[in-house]
Design a protein around this motif. Structure first.
Motif, short mmCIF file in Angstrom:
data_model
loop_
_atom_site.label_atom_id
_atom_site.label_comp_id
_atom_site.label_asym_id
_atom_site.label_seq_id
_atom_site.Cartn_x
_atom_site.Cartn_y
_atom_site.Cartn_z
N CYS A 36 0.87 -1.19 0.00
CA CYS A 36 0.00 0.00 0.00
C CYS A 36 0.89 1.23 0.00
N THR A 37 0.92 1.91 -1.14
CA THR A 37 1.70 3.15 -1.23
C THR A 37 0.82 4.26 -1.78
N MET A 38 1.27 5.48 -1.58
CA MET A 38 0.50 6.65 -2.01
C MET A 38 1.23 7.37 -3.14
N PRO A 39 0.46 7.88 -4.12
CA PRO A 39 1.10 8.68 -5.17
C PRO A 39 1.71 9.95 -4.57
N VAL B 132 -7.71 17.61 3.71
CA VAL B 132 -6.35 17.88 4.17
C VAL B 132 -5.46 16.69 3.83
N ALA B 133 -5.98 15.49 4.07
CA ALA B 133 -5.23 14.27 3.76
C ALA B 133 -6.08 13.42 2.84
N ASN B 134 -5.48 12.95 1.76
CA ASN B 134 -6.20 12.15 0.77
C ASN B 134 -5.36 10.92 0.44
N PHE B 135 -5.91 9.76 0.72
CA PHE B 135 -5.18 8.50 0.49
C PHE B 135 -5.95 7.69 -0.54
N PRO B 136 -5.65 7.87 -1.85
CA PRO B 136 -6.41 7.16 -2.88
C PRO B 136 -5.98 5.69 -3.00
N SER B 137 -6.82 4.91 -3.66
CA SER B 137 -6.54 3.47 -3.81
C SER B 137 -5.66 3.16 -5.02
#
Ligand SMILES: *[C@@H]1O[C@H](CO)[C@@H](O)[C@H](O)[C@H]1NC(C)=O
Ligand SMILES: *[C@@H]1O[C@H](CO)[C@@H](O)[C@H](O)[C@H]1NC(C)=O
Length: 316
Positions: free
Chosen positions: A158-161, A248-253
């Motif tokens: 699980c990583t974030m762009p 403020v924080a966005n964690f897309p899939s």
């Protein structure tokens, strides 16, 4: 013709959940003593090695460490007792929701959060068998050092762009605890009023977290915000997060399969002292003495080490 029409209608019905998108209805309205029925006390040893003694419901009530009236729920640490260095840590409270949550929204209307050197308060959600069902930290920090940090913790994959639509500043983009020494993928808020004494000075504010299978998002508005959506301010019975603006924080899939990295979650509200985080960075915090000595010997420094919740509303 008729069957074509039926097919179109069927198609529309199937599309409806998607069409509704970010619309939700209120599931729970938790306020005052409602917190006492929606949550249970966890008198457990602190897994993060804090200088804390989590008490049970009876002790919390007799020592007034939790207090409920019609429109307030207070959760605090003891601020009266000088501790023996060889005895248990400072009395405090950790509560966990009885209900579990998957996709949906939760809004916390917070008037005050714990402050004081050595404090490590958190409002977060977590699944069983950590980190395999994930963790979402909504409000967390240490030693009065804002701003807030919103963080995901997962197992591998699980990583974030690096670039995504959010107002906060990403600290690390790998959410895997094994790859990050437990720290996960955090996003630092840019609003100084999002944490600790600064948050308390403006009378608190609203924290909201939305979890879908395509993103986990966190918003914050301080009490004096001119841009808090009325849906949030009023805790409306129906809400649409698409109208709330950039989180403020966005964690897309995108490169994190949220539906498999995050299982059913309980909400946890806890207040510990020192330990793996607050203790580790205490020396750089501008706080006096050493963390454990300070917590042991200065009970009155924890007079303001309390949460005051106006309400918590959940949506599905
Ligand atoms: C308190 O909350 C934080 C949330 O991130 C968690 O890491 C820590 O383990 C919790 N401590 C206890 C004792 O529950
Ligand atoms: C318990 O705490 C509440 C909230 O801080 C306060 O209003 C109340 O006076 C306290 N009760 C006692 C007996 O100290």
């Amino acid at each position: 013709m008729a069957s074509g029409l039926i097919h179109s209608l069927l198609g529309l019905l199937l599309l409806l959940p998607w069409a509704l998108g970010a619309s939700y209805g209120q599931q729970e309205n938790i306020a005052g003593s409602g917190f006492l029925s929606a949550f249970s006390y966890e008198a457990i040893a602190d897994p993060t090695h804090g200088r804390v003694n989590y008490v049970d419901a009876g002790t919390a009530r007799s020592q007034n460490l939790t207090f409920a009236s019609s429109d307030t729920f207070v959760l605090r640490a003891d601020s009266k007792t000088t501790l023996s260095a060889s005895g248990p840590g400072r009395n405090s409270v950790r509560i966990v929701s009885n209900r579990q949550y998957t996709t949906g929204v939760m809004i916390f209307n917070i008037r005050h959060m714990p402050q004081g050197c050595g404090t490590w308060p958190a409002v977060w959600t977590v699944g069983s068998n950590w980190p395999n069902n994930g963790e979402i930290d909504i409000l967390e920090g240490v030693n009065d050092q804002g701003p807030n940090q919103g963080t995901l913790h997962t197992n591998s994959g699980c990583t974030m762009p690096a670039s995504r639509s959010e107002t906060g500043t990403p600290l690390q983009n790998n959410c895997d605890v094994a790859a990050t020494g437990n720290s996960g993928c955090g996003v630092r808020f840019n609003d100084g009023n999002s944490y600790g004494p600064a948050l308390n000075n403006v009378g608190g504010g609203w924290y909201a977290m939305e979890r879908t299978n395509s993103a986990i998002k966190i918003w914050f508005w301080p009490r004096n915000s001119g841009s808090v959506p009325s849906q949030v301010r009023d805790g409306a019975t129906s809400i649409n997060t698409d109208t709330w603006g950039t989180p403020v924080a966005n964690f897309p899939s995108t490169s994190c399969p949220i539906s498999s990295k995050f299982g059913p979650h309980n909400i946890v509200i806890n207040l510990t002292f020192c330990g793996d985080w607050a203790g580790a960075v205490y020396g750089n915090s501008g706080c006096p003495s050493s963390c454990v000595d300070f917590v042991n010997n200065n009970p009155s420094a924890f007079t303001n080490a309390f949460f005051d919740f106006a309400w918590l509303k959940t949506y599905a």
